[in-house]
Design a protein around this motif. Structure first.
Motif, mmCIF file in Angstrom:
data_model
loop_
_atom_site.group_PDB
_atom_site.id
_atom_site.type_symbol
_atom_site.label_atom_id
_atom_site.label_comp_id
_atom_site.label_asym_id
_atom_site.label_seq_id
_atom_site.Cartn_x
_atom_site.Cartn_y
_atom_site.Cartn_z
ATOM 1 N N ARG A 1 4.230 36.355 15.286
ATOM 2 C CA ARG A 1 3.088 36.352 14.367
ATOM 3 C C ARG A 1 1.756 36.234 15.091
ATOM 4 O O ARG A 1 0.811 36.969 14.744
ATOM 5 C CB ARG A 1 3.240 35.250 13.322
ATOM 6 C CG ARG A 1 2.104 35.283 12.292
ATOM 7 C CD ARG A 1 2.384 34.411 11.095
ATOM 8 N NE ARG A 1 2.379 32.996 11.433
ATOM 9 C CZ ARG A 1 2.561 32.031 10.542
ATOM 10 N NH1 ARG A 1 2.812 32.341 9.279
ATOM 11 N NH2 ARG A 1 2.533 30.772 10.911
ATOM 12 N N PRO A 2 1.599 35.332 16.089
ATOM 13 C CA PRO A 2 0.302 35.272 16.787
ATOM 14 C C PRO A 2 -0.102 36.604 17.408
ATOM 15 O O PRO A 2 -1.275 36.975 17.363
ATOM 16 C CB PRO A 2 0.550 34.199 17.853
ATOM 17 C CG PRO A 2 1.590 33.317 17.266
ATOM 18 C CD PRO A 2 2.499 34.243 16.515
ATOM 19 N N VAL A 3 0.862 37.325 18.001
ATOM 20 C CA VAL A 3 0.528 38.612 18.608
ATOM 21 C C VAL A 3 0.104 39.614 17.541
ATOM 22 O O VAL A 3 -0.869 40.358 17.713
ATOM 23 C CB VAL A 3 1.726 39.156 19.412
ATOM 24 C CG1 VAL A 3 1.440 40.575 19.900
ATOM 25 C CG2 VAL A 3 2.022 38.249 20.604
ATOM 26 N N ILE A 4 0.831 39.640 16.413
ATOM 27 C CA ILE A 4 0.478 40.558 15.321
ATOM 28 C C ILE A 4 -0.909 40.242 14.784
ATOM 29 O O ILE A 4 -1.746 41.139 14.611
ATOM 30 C CB ILE A 4 1.524 40.465 14.196
ATOM 31 C CG1 ILE A 4 2.866 41.014 14.669
ATOM 32 C CG2 ILE A 4 1.050 41.227 12.957
ATOM 33 C CD1 ILE A 4 4.003 40.768 13.701
ATOM 34 N N GLU A 5 -1.180 38.980 14.535
ATOM 35 C CA GLU A 5 -2.479 38.603 13.965
ATOM 36 C C GLU A 5 -3.614 38.867 14.943
ATOM 37 O O GLU A 5 -4.696 39.309 14.550
ATOM 38 C CB GLU A 5 -2.445 37.141 13.550
ATOM 39 C CG GLU A 5 -1.544 36.881 12.345
ATOM 40 C CD GLU A 5 -1.544 35.430 11.927
ATOM 41 O OE1 GLU A 5 -1.974 34.571 12.730
ATOM 42 O OE2 GLU A 5 -1.109 35.142 10.787
ATOM 43 N N ARG A 6 -3.379 38.595 16.214
ATOM 44 C CA ARG A 6 -4.422 38.839 17.200
ATOM 45 C C ARG A 6 -4.749 40.316 17.308
ATOM 46 O O ARG A 6 -5.899 40.706 17.494
ATOM 47 C CB ARG A 6 -3.973 38.300 18.563
ATOM 48 C CG ARG A 6 -5.095 38.252 19.605
ATOM 49 C CD ARG A 6 -4.633 37.586 20.892
ATOM 50 N NE ARG A 6 -4.203 36.205 20.655
ATOM 51 C CZ ARG A 6 -2.972 35.773 20.813
ATOM 52 N NH1 ARG A 6 -1.996 36.614 21.173
ATOM 53 N NH2 ARG A 6 -2.660 34.509 20.604
ATOM 54 N N SER A 7 -3.735 41.155 17.161
ATOM 55 C CA SER A 7 -3.969 42.597 17.261
ATOM 56 C C SER A 7 -4.742 43.129 16.071
ATOM 57 O O SER A 7 -5.304 44.217 16.122
ATOM 58 C CB SER A 7 -2.631 43.337 17.375
ATOM 59 O OG SER A 7 -1.949 43.318 16.138
ATOM 60 N N THR B 1 -7.214 41.327 14.301
ATOM 61 C CA THR B 1 -8.454 40.622 13.997
ATOM 62 C C THR B 1 -9.639 41.569 13.865
ATOM 63 O O THR B 1 -10.589 41.293 13.134
ATOM 64 C CB THR B 1 -8.749 39.586 15.088
ATOM 65 O OG1 THR B 1 -8.720 40.223 16.376
ATOM 66 C CG2 THR B 1 -7.725 38.470 15.066
ATOM 67 N N ARG B 2 -9.590 42.696 14.546
ATOM 68 C CA ARG B 2 -10.708 43.638 14.502
ATOM 69 C C ARG B 2 -10.590 44.662 13.384
ATOM 70 O O ARG B 2 -11.532 45.403 13.120
ATOM 71 C CB ARG B 2 -10.820 44.379 15.833
ATOM 72 C CG ARG B 2 -11.181 43.454 17.004
ATOM 73 C CD ARG B 2 -11.329 44.267 18.274
ATOM 74 N NE ARG B 2 -11.691 43.424 19.413
ATOM 75 C CZ ARG B 2 -11.858 43.873 20.657
ATOM 76 N NH1 ARG B 2 -11.715 45.169 20.908
ATOM 77 N NH2 ARG B 2 -12.155 43.050 21.632
ATOM 78 N N ALA C 1 -4.386 43.444 -4.311
ATOM 79 C CA ALA C 1 -3.523 42.875 -5.350
ATOM 80 C C ALA C 1 -3.378 41.371 -5.230
ATOM 81 O O ALA C 1 -3.151 40.686 -6.208
ATOM 82 C CB ALA C 1 -2.139 43.522 -5.299
ATOM 83 N N THR C 2 -3.488 40.817 -4.027
ATOM 84 C CA THR C 2 -3.246 39.387 -3.845
ATOM 85 C C THR C 2 -4.412 38.659 -3.213
ATOM 86 O O THR C 2 -4.435 37.442 -3.183
ATOM 87 C CB THR C 2 -2.009 39.184 -2.960
ATOM 88 O OG1 THR C 2 -2.278 39.732 -1.661
ATOM 89 C CG2 THR C 2 -0.790 39.839 -3.565
ATOM 90 N N GLY C 3 -5.350 39.388 -2.641
ATOM 91 C CA GLY C 3 -6.454 38.745 -1.939
ATOM 92 C C GLY C 3 -6.063 38.245 -0.576
ATOM 93 O O GLY C 3 -6.840 37.607 0.113
ATOM 94 N N ALA C 4 -4.824 38.554 -0.152
ATOM 95 C CA ALA C 4 -4.345 38.109 1.147
ATOM 96 C C ALA C 4 -4.369 39.276 2.118
ATOM 97 O O ALA C 4 -4.723 40.389 1.759
ATOM 98 C CB ALA C 4 -2.924 37.561 1.013
ATOM 99 N N THR C 5 -3.994 39.031 3.342
ATOM 100 C CA THR C 5 -3.929 40.098 4.329
ATOM 101 C C THR C 5 -2.505 40.253 4.795
ATOM 102 O O THR C 5 -1.741 39.303 4.867
ATOM 103 C CB THR C 5 -4.823 39.790 5.542
ATOM 104 O OG1 THR C 5 -4.505 38.485 6.023
ATOM 105 C CG2 THR C 5 -6.272 39.856 5.149
ATOM 106 N N ASP C 6 -2.141 41.473 5.103
ATOM 107 C CA ASP C 6 -0.782 41.784 5.509
ATOM 108 C C ASP C 6 -0.611 41.494 6.986
ATOM 109 O O ASP C 6 -1.327 42.033 7.812
ATOM 110 C CB ASP C 6 -0.519 43.270 5.227
ATOM 111 C CG ASP C 6 0.854 43.670 5.678
ATOM 112 O OD1 ASP C 6 1.719 42.785 5.753
ATOM 113 O OD2 ASP C 6 1.032 44.864 5.948
ATOM 114 N N THR C 7 0.340 40.636 7.319
ATOM 115 C CA THR C 7 0.578 40.316 8.720
ATOM 116 C C THR C 7 1.927 40.806 9.203
ATOM 117 O O THR C 7 2.274 40.578 10.351
ATOM 118 C CB THR C 7 0.503 38.793 8.947
ATOM 119 O OG1 THR C 7 1.477 38.157 8.116
ATOM 120 C CG2 THR C 7 -0.868 38.264 8.622
#
Length: 379
Positions: free
Chosen positions: A350-356, A358-359, A366-372
């Motif tokens: 997850r940290p690698v996915i989220e870091r990739s 960020t830009r 539909a949910t106000g969330a972000t897909d990780t």
């Protein structure tokens, strides 16, 4: 069926993947202990394959479905390829090097030394090959560091095939996808895989020539490649026809009967799992879109780490605690591999996915969330 459950993760794919990864442990526990499949439940019942083979088929079916959507919604082919690399390599490399530098020492092996062995370790990792070490688990069935990861390179080959089809603008053609799936189904019938096993019970590391290694690293075993492409393309077919999918009770009953019948045949079993089992997997995933199954292993996808770690954990338990009852051995492996899968997701994947991202993070309206989850069909 619309795309809403798919786009918002209101489906049970995470739960299904968790179950499939767990079934691999069910299959491996008696086989790693005995060196035969005599006590493996699925093999004993049907005589065609194992729960592990069924689970791997399920993984490729789901992957074909989701990754097709991922490509079609990616901003570019480079974006798609980046997502696939980020999803496969971090978790794989963590498990790979843990096997090389820790599991090998605990299993009677040694650290790689000398230029040749170090280069081999790095090359194997780059090509998603199984980790190798001399003298590990000596005297036990399947004396290899991690016999499960052989499927990962085939998964990535399927990603590259999808990339090629997408770049050629063929993925948006339903007729082409169906024709390709039918072609590989015919090929799968011509090159059955029931006699092929990636590791023998008395596996001994053998050195390949440079040309043999390059060929195997790129193509792998042609029988398994055909099998996995057929299943992956079947998943792609389900995706491109997702708007027409319906799941009436009678159709699921018919699919279930056809699946059971196909499981008795060594030639048809993987095709039956792809077609009829795939239909039932999708039915379960989408009909359970707002209950407890849709919440298990959804936001925290530990199935990949569980799958990557179960073999070395179980082999170490057998090595250090011989004579454990099968049930206790399987349960201990499941608990420890689940813990590893959770740590792998939290600390590495997850940290690698989220870091990739960020830009280029975009909100899911539909949910106000972000897909990780990088295997989701939205970007």
């Amino acid at each position: 069926m619309n795309d809403t459950p798919l786009a918002t993760h209101r489906n049970a794919f995470g739960f299904v993947r968790f179950v499939l990864a767990s079934l691999v442990i069910v299959a491996h526990t008696p086989e790693l202990t005995d060196g035969t499949r005599d006590r493996e439940l699925f093999s004993a019942l049907f005589g065609s394959t194992t729960f592990g083979g069924i689970a791997v088929d399920g993984f490729f079916l789901i992957s074909g479905f989701l990754i097709t959507g991922s490509f079609l919604s990616s901003r570019s082919w480079t974006s798609y390829l980046k997502k696939r690399i980020i999803r496969i390599f971090p978790g794989f490399l963590a498990a790979y090097f843990l096997c090389i530098f820790i599991v090998a020492l605990l299993a009677g092996g040694r650290l790689p030394h000398g230029t040749f062995e170090i280069v081999r370790v790095i090359t194997d990792a780059a090509f998603l090959q199984a980790p190798r070490s001399i003298d590990v688990f000596a005297g036990t069935p399947y004396p290899v560091l991690n016999g499960s990861v052989w499927t990962i390179s085939y998964e990535f080959r399927c990603y590259l095939l999808l990339l090629a089809l997408g770049m050629a603008s063929l993925l948006r053609s339903r007729r082409f996808i169906v024709a390709a799936a039918i072609l590989f189904t015919i090929l799968a019938l011509c090159v059955p895989t029931h006699s092929y096993r990636p590791f023998s019970p008395n596996a001994v590391a053998t050195e390949l020539t440079t040309l043999q290694y390059i060929r195997f690293a790129i193509i792998g075993d042609h029988r398994q490649l055909v099998r996995f492409i057929q299943i992956f393309l079947t998943g792609a077919c389900f995706f491109v026809f997702r708007d027409r999918l319906r799941f009436p009770a009678w159709a699921m009953v018919v699919a279930g009967i056809a699946l059971v019948a196909g499981c008795f045949s060594t030639v048809f079993v993987h095709i039956a799992v792809a077609v009829f089992g795939g239909y039932l997997i999708l039915a379960f995933a989408f009909l359970n879109n707002d209950n407890v199954f849709a919440r298990i292993n959804n936001k925290e996808d530990i199935s990949y780490g569980l799958y990557l770690s179960a073999w070395p954990i179980e082999k170490l338990l057998i090595w250090w605690l011989p004579g454990l009852p099968l049930l206790l051995l399987g349960l201990a492996t499941f608990v420890l591999a689940t813990c590893y899968g959770w740590l792998s997701w939290q600390l590495i994947e997850r940290p690698v996915i989220e870091r990739s991202r960020t830009r280029r993070r975009t909100p899911v309206i539909a949910t106000g969330a972000t897909d990780t989850r990088s295997d989701a069909p939205i970007d």
